[in-house]
Design an enzyme around this catalytic site. Sequence first.
Site, short mmCIF file in Angstrom:
data_model
loop_
_atom_site.label_atom_id
_atom_site.label_comp_id
_atom_site.label_asym_id
_atom_site.label_seq_id
_atom_site.Cartn_x
_atom_site.Cartn_y
_atom_site.Cartn_z
N ASP A 1 -0.45 -65.80 35.69
CA ASP A 1 -1.58 -64.89 35.84
C ASP A 1 -2.57 -65.23 34.72
O ASP A 1 -2.28 -65.04 33.54
CB ASP A 1 -1.11 -63.44 35.73
CG ASP A 1 -2.24 -62.44 35.92
OD1 ASP A 1 -3.40 -62.79 35.63
OD2 ASP A 1 -1.97 -61.31 36.35
N TYR B 1 -14.22 -61.84 37.55
CA TYR B 1 -15.18 -60.81 37.15
C TYR B 1 -15.08 -60.46 35.67
O TYR B 1 -15.84 -59.62 35.19
CB TYR B 1 -15.04 -59.55 38.00
CG TYR B 1 -13.63 -59.10 38.29
CD1 TYR B 1 -12.90 -58.39 37.35
CD2 TYR B 1 -13.05 -59.37 39.52
CE1 TYR B 1 -11.62 -57.98 37.62
CE2 TYR B 1 -11.76 -58.96 39.80
CZ TYR B 1 -11.04 -58.27 38.86
OH TYR B 1 -9.76 -57.87 39.11
N LYS B 2 -14.17 -61.08 34.95
CA LYS B 2 -14.08 -60.83 33.51
C LYS B 2 -14.95 -61.85 32.77
O LYS B 2 -16.17 -61.73 32.73
CB LYS B 2 -12.62 -60.89 33.07
CG LYS B 2 -11.75 -59.77 33.65
CD LYS B 2 -10.33 -59.88 33.17
CE LYS B 2 -9.47 -58.69 33.55
NZ LYS B 2 -9.33 -58.48 35.01
N PHE C 1 0.79 -56.75 33.88
CA PHE C 1 -0.22 -55.91 34.52
C PHE C 1 0.38 -55.22 35.75
O PHE C 1 1.18 -55.83 36.47
CB PHE C 1 -1.43 -56.76 34.93
CG PHE C 1 -2.61 -55.93 35.34
CD1 PHE C 1 -3.39 -55.28 34.39
CD2 PHE C 1 -2.94 -55.77 36.67
CE1 PHE C 1 -4.47 -54.50 34.77
CE2 PHE C 1 -4.01 -54.98 37.06
CZ PHE C 1 -4.78 -54.35 36.11
N ARG D 1 -8.98 -50.86 23.55
CA ARG D 1 -9.12 -52.30 23.72
C ARG D 1 -10.54 -52.72 23.43
O ARG D 1 -11.48 -52.22 24.00
CB ARG D 1 -8.76 -52.69 25.16
CG ARG D 1 -7.55 -53.52 25.27
CD ARG D 1 -7.17 -53.94 26.66
NE ARG D 1 -8.14 -53.75 27.73
CZ ARG D 1 -7.98 -54.25 28.95
NH1 ARG D 1 -6.91 -54.95 29.24
NH2 ARG D 1 -8.87 -54.02 29.89
#
Length: 445
Positions: free
Chosen positions: A236, A261-262, A159, A410
């Site tokens: 991560d 927040y995912k 990322f 995605r």
Amino acid sequence: MLEPHGQSVATARRRRAEPAPRPRVSRVLDARLAYARRADRADGLAHFRTRFVGADTDLVYFDGNSLGRPPIAAVEGVERFLREQWGGRLIRGWDESWLRLPLELGDRIGASVIGAKPGQTVVGDSTTVLLYKLMRAAVDGQRRRDPNRVEIVIGDDDFPTDRYLVEGIAAERGARVRWVPVDRSRGLTPELLAAAVGPRTALVVASHVSYRSAYLADAALLSRIAHDAGALVLWDLCHSAGSVPIEADAWGFDLAAGCTYKYLNGGPGSPAFAYVRDDLQPLLRQPIQGWFGSADQFAMGPGYRPEPDIRRFQSGTPPIVGMLAMVSTLEMIEDAGMAAVREKSVALTEFAIDLAEELLAPLGVTLGSPPDPAERGGHVLLHHDAMREVNARLWERDVIGDYRDPGGLRIGLAPLSTSFEEVHRGLTAVQTVLREVLAERAGLG
């Protein structure tokens, strides 16, 4: 009486009454829709879907791996906190639970989400800030132990935040980045890591689930490879926490960070969590020294002396309101168990891939994620050079996916809030829109 083409009226009426043979695609859709509805009826986690705002609408949400839906209880809980705790207690709230909340939530995430015993996980700061703290602390700690350990190893498709932080820390600390070229449809494999680490490696930074392809790394094996080379490893967990079972203690993690927040549904910008193995805590000096990490916080002393435990990785005042929404999802995960969450996640992604093969592959769409569910996290990447435009049009039709260059759509499937029928509805919409775009390109639209 004969019709102009020699067909009797009676025959014509009989034929009109009989259903015409339907195209194969229509029969496939009917069969897959029936399967989706059966799967939803049999789903032991289906009742959780009713606990999320907006899940009862026709909107298709394929972006739960970027920002999860808000739980209804979270909305109510935050409003109640604002009125009763903040509004009622004011500054007195710090004398009760607010000071303990980062550690209490950290321990709950540790127990139910990442497989960590108490006292090793804390919530607070953004993902970027926590990653920076852990990376800097690890690099500096390794250099104190062995001045020759000057390399940070990371995959070249991690990322962007992870890669940018590594570049910046290397420049700050006189270290070097060793980039590992990875297959974008996969990620950092054991073979690639083994070839990259050595006596000069200070830190390995690795993603448990690749943000692009959803490749699920063998975290235990990669941790062991890093340790055999004398390196520390920082995981991560942003795209795995709450979707894929994690065993931080059992797999030998040194350090880890993940967002909330995912799949944990903490809300936009909700604070991240950091994991630091307990025996490393007194050895590492985090670089952002603030009063919440000091040994005697309210002494207001002239110099900084850190807490001896996980509290030393705190810096400033924690974002209490931002921590509240995730409590509702933690309760659901504690109730369901990560094994059941993972089982549904695999079933959802398998169904999405099956639909994509039948509906989208004939239009030129290819799979950008590992086909083996044992190597795949909670989302699916679909490739076509028209996907940027397709995704923009899908958003206009309330089908919310996520575009990633080059040509990747995605499909993020949050197990607690996504239904199988929603997946069917969404992939059918992708087929419809892609056909429109391709027809326009061919001059047929």
